[in-house]
Enzyme design. Structure first.
Site, PDB file in Angstrom:
ATOM      1  N   ARG A  18       0.826  -1.199   0.000  1.00  0.00           N
ATOM      2  CA  ARG A  18       0.000   0.000   0.000  1.00  0.00           C
ATOM      3  C   ARG A  18       0.852   1.236   0.000  1.00  0.00           C
ATOM      4  O   ARG A  18       1.927   1.275   0.602  1.00  0.00           O
ATOM      5  CB  ARG A  18      -0.859   0.030   1.272  1.00  0.00           C
ATOM      6  CG  ARG A  18      -1.947  -0.995   1.258  1.00  0.00           C
ATOM      7  CD  ARG A  18      -3.184  -0.530   1.972  1.00  0.00           C
ATOM      8  NE  ARG A  18      -2.945  -0.090   3.341  1.00  0.00           N
ATOM      9  CZ  ARG A  18      -3.777   0.710   3.970  1.00  0.00           C
ATOM     10  NH1 ARG A  18      -4.847   1.184   3.368  1.00  0.00           N
ATOM     11  NH2 ARG A  18      -3.530   1.042   5.224  1.00  0.00           N
TER      12      ARG A  18
ATOM     13  N   SER B 107       8.041  -5.400   6.293  1.00  0.00           N
ATOM     14  CA  SER B 107       7.728  -6.414   7.309  1.00  0.00           C
ATOM     15  C   SER B 107       8.480  -7.724   7.094  1.00  0.00           C
ATOM     16  O   SER B 107       7.892  -8.785   6.868  1.00  0.00           O
ATOM     17  CB  SER B 107       6.227  -6.636   7.326  1.00  0.00           C
ATOM     18  OG  SER B 107       5.608  -5.398   7.478  1.00  0.00           O
TER      19      SER B 107
ATOM     20  N   ASP C 251       6.141  -4.012  10.616  1.00  0.00           N
ATOM     21  CA  ASP C 251       4.691  -3.793  10.786  1.00  0.00           C
ATOM     22  C   ASP C 251       4.245  -3.885  12.244  1.00  0.00           C
ATOM     23  O   ASP C 251       3.279  -3.229  12.659  1.00  0.00           O
ATOM     24  CB  ASP C 251       3.857  -4.733   9.891  1.00  0.00           C
ATOM     25  CG  ASP C 251       4.240  -6.193  10.014  1.00  0.00           C
ATOM     26  OD1 ASP C 251       5.211  -6.513  10.731  1.00  0.00           O
ATOM     27  OD2 ASP C 251       3.584  -7.033   9.367  1.00  0.00           O
TER      28      ASP C 251
HETATM   29  C1  BGC Z   1       8.324 -11.275   9.281  1.00  0.00           C
HETATM   30  C2  BGC Z   1       8.120 -10.174  10.273  1.00  0.00           C
HETATM   31  C3  BGC Z   1       6.727  -9.601  10.168  1.00  0.00           C
HETATM   32  C4  BGC Z   1       5.697 -10.711  10.249  1.00  0.00           C
HETATM   33  C5  BGC Z   1       4.283 -10.206  10.111  1.00  0.00           C
HETATM   34  C6  BGC Z   1       7.202 -12.297   9.376  1.00  0.00           C
HETATM   35  O1  BGC Z   1       7.318 -13.242   8.360  1.00  0.00           O
HETATM   36  O2  BGC Z   1       9.545 -11.908   9.475  1.00  0.00           O
HETATM   37  O3  BGC Z   1       9.077  -9.163  10.100  1.00  0.00           O
HETATM   38  O4  BGC Z   1       6.542  -8.693  11.209  1.00  0.00           O
HETATM   39  O5  BGC Z   1       5.936 -11.659   9.228  1.00  0.00           O
HETATM   40  O6  BGC Z   1       4.088  -9.549   8.914  1.00  0.00           O
END
Ligand code: BGC
Length: 530
Positions: free
Chosen positions: A130, A194, A247
């Site tokens: 987004r 994320s 995130d």
């Molecule tokens: C990532 C994290 C992320 C989580 C939720 C995981 O696969 O390693 O960095 O916060 O997914 O999106």
């Protein structure tokens, strides 16, 4: 026709059936008639001769299902192991080998609602990403416009440069549409990225590994802020990436903007992870200053918990299969037992196993071996199906029937529906209890009398009982004198990144042009809005 399986299923399933039967009794006044009518509706007669179930089959099924159950002692043990792994991740001596990386985020301040300004944000964490434009107004009021773009599969696993170029192109398109591309104005940008990153400052973070189906070449160990900024500059858009956040951090920040007691950020979506506020003196890997506030938000990357084998005793053969067929075998063990990317696949593997052992879908030999039907194919049972199946209450199973037909099982019987729902419930309950145990560790460790957990993610939002199951398990695991509650974050990860970028831009105005400072201070719009 046999209803024997009902006796073998656990209390919660039985009670919901009984409630429905009682409802039938009240409306028709004749229990037998209600059950008979309900059951006939549920299982048309056409395959009746093939549908008799031997009760011993149910014992076999129960064996499979009980391998998913976690009792109180097991959860306590898991909590103990997680805390050991967290300490290993936080210590500079053991950080390298630790599986739970506990990355300091460089975010030290919780927003207090006084932040102002206009900021852009990019939120990348899955197949969708987004672009957002966010105006932070008075009294924690936020105005937001956003657009969702797709990240094509070929980009997810292609060259890293292509990924960042794609992000910059979408950003440019959005800015054009929102009339934000006037020359001379450089907008600050918060980047929610994320994936596990070792953060070196607020605006510099190296990717340690890809997760959730991404594997773009040339990005691991690189500074992703630099890769994004290069792509932005190449595109000629006037944007400066002021902060990168995970995130979980974005979610915590966005919730804290409204509710200052928020000290944990949780994501239960395609992936799973949590962050929380830690005292600086417990963070051995911290190289920054020790000024007030003596705390930093830690991005735990708890998805990797168990990668050293410490959860092997609770993993089933289905978990092992999910792992082996994934893009990152041996990694993200905890995530693979909890998150939306894998939950449907665990259910599919259990159903397929029962089908192949002739314990399920007894009237459907015609579909056996038809490898085109989704049940035989990886990813053929979506996690959203788990939620759909679990929304069925009572004996009609209309949602479950629809899902089973979608995966190629025509005219499933009542027993088939009961069993499939039972499997879904146990798989999602296990996930909720594991996540609950993880949260209990954080709440006990922080020891704050009341904690709000800011949470986001499709699993949490759309699963009908995930939250309830998580809360139930936490009630027994969180110290009695501590209280907690969940707060669903709306657009949390994007908003949170914008908040962090806004604060960062305030704190380092020299990186921005005069115009940008005006944007950050939101002079014009604030005046206009009054
Ligand atoms: C990532 C994290 C992320 C989580 C939720 C995981 O696969 O390693 O960095 O916060 O997914 O999106």
């Amino acid at each position: 026709m046999s209803l024997v399986f009902v006796e073998a299923i656990p209390y919660d399933s039985i009670s919901s059936l009984l409630r429905k039967v009682a409802y039938g009794l009240a409306t028709t006044c004749v229990l037998g008639t209600a059950v008979y009518i309900g059951y006939s509706v549920a299982s048309p007669d056409n395959h009746s001769s093939k549908r008799y179930r031997n009760p011993e089959l149910n014992d076999e099924i129960e064996k499979v299902v009980s391998s998913l159950k976690l009792n109180y002692e097991q959860l306590k043990h898991i909590m103990h192991c997680l805390e050991e792994e967290m300490n290993a991740g936080l210590s500079s001596e053991t950080h390298k080998q630790a599986t739970v990386k506990m990355f300091p985020s460089f975010v030290r301040h919780i927003p207090d609602g006084t932040e102002r300004g206009q900021v852009l944000a990019l939120d990348l964490g899955g197949t969708n990403f987004r672009v957002l434009s966010i105006k932070l107004r008075r009294n924690s009021h936020i105005e937001l416009t956003s657009k969702i773009f797709l990240v094509p599969q070929s980009v997810m696993i292609g060259d890293g440069k292509r990924l960042f170029r794609h992000l910059a192109e979408c950003l440019a398109e959005f800015m054009e549409k929102e009339h934000l591309s006037q020359s001379g104005i450089c907008y600050p940008l918060g980047f929610t990225f994320s994936f596990p990153c070792k953060q070196e400052s607020l605006a510099s973070a190296r990717l340690t590994t890809w997760t959730k189906g991404f594997s773009c070449a040339g990005v691991i160990n690189e500074d992703v802020v630099k890769l994004l900024q290069d792509a932005i500059d190449e595109k000629g858009i006037n944007v400066k990436c002021a902060a990168l956040v995970n995130d979980t951090i974005g979610t915590l920040m966005a919730c804290a903007y409204k509710e200052p007691a928020t000290s944990i950020g949780l994501i239960l979506g395609t992936g799973t992870n949590a962050c929380y506020i830690e005292d600086l003196d417990k963070v051995g890997t911290w190289n920054g200053d020790h000024d007030e506030p003596k705390q930093v938000i830690i991005n735990m990357e708890w998805g990797a918990f168990g990668d050293n084998g410490c959860l092997n005793h609770i993993r089933t053969k289905y978990d092992e299969e999910v792992d082996l067929s994934s893009i990152n075998p041996g990694q993200q063990t905890f995530e693979k037992m909890i998150s939306g990317m894998y939950m449907g696949e665990i259910v599919r593997l259990i159903i397929l196993d029962l089908l192949q052992r002739e314990l399920l879908f007894l009237g459907h030999r015609d579909t056996y071996g038809d490898y085109k039907t989704p049940i035989y194919n990886r990813g053929g049972f979506y996690t959203k199906f788990v939620s759909t199946v679990e929304t069925d209450e009572g004996i009609k199973f209309s949602n479950t029937r629809r899902v089973l037909e979608d995966i190629g099982i025509r005219n499933p019987t009542f027993d088939d529906c009961v069993i499939v729902q039972h499997i879904c419930r146990q798989v999602s309950k296990r996930a909720a209890r594991l996540a609950g145990a993880g949260l209990a560790v954080l709440i006990n460790r922080m020891g704050k009398p009341t904690v709000t957990i800011g949470v986001d993610g499709s699993l949490y939002r759309y699963h009908p009982r995930f939250k309830r199951n998580m809360e139930r398990s936490m009630e027994g695991l969180v110290n009695k004198d501590l209280k907690f509650k969940f707060a669903l974050s709306d657009d949390g990860s994007g908003k949170g990144a914008a908040l962090v970028a806004c604060v960062a831009a305030h704190n380092a105005p020299e990186v921005l042009t005069k115009h940008t400072r005006e944007i950050i201070n939101d002079k014009t719009s604030e005046e206009n809005s009054d």
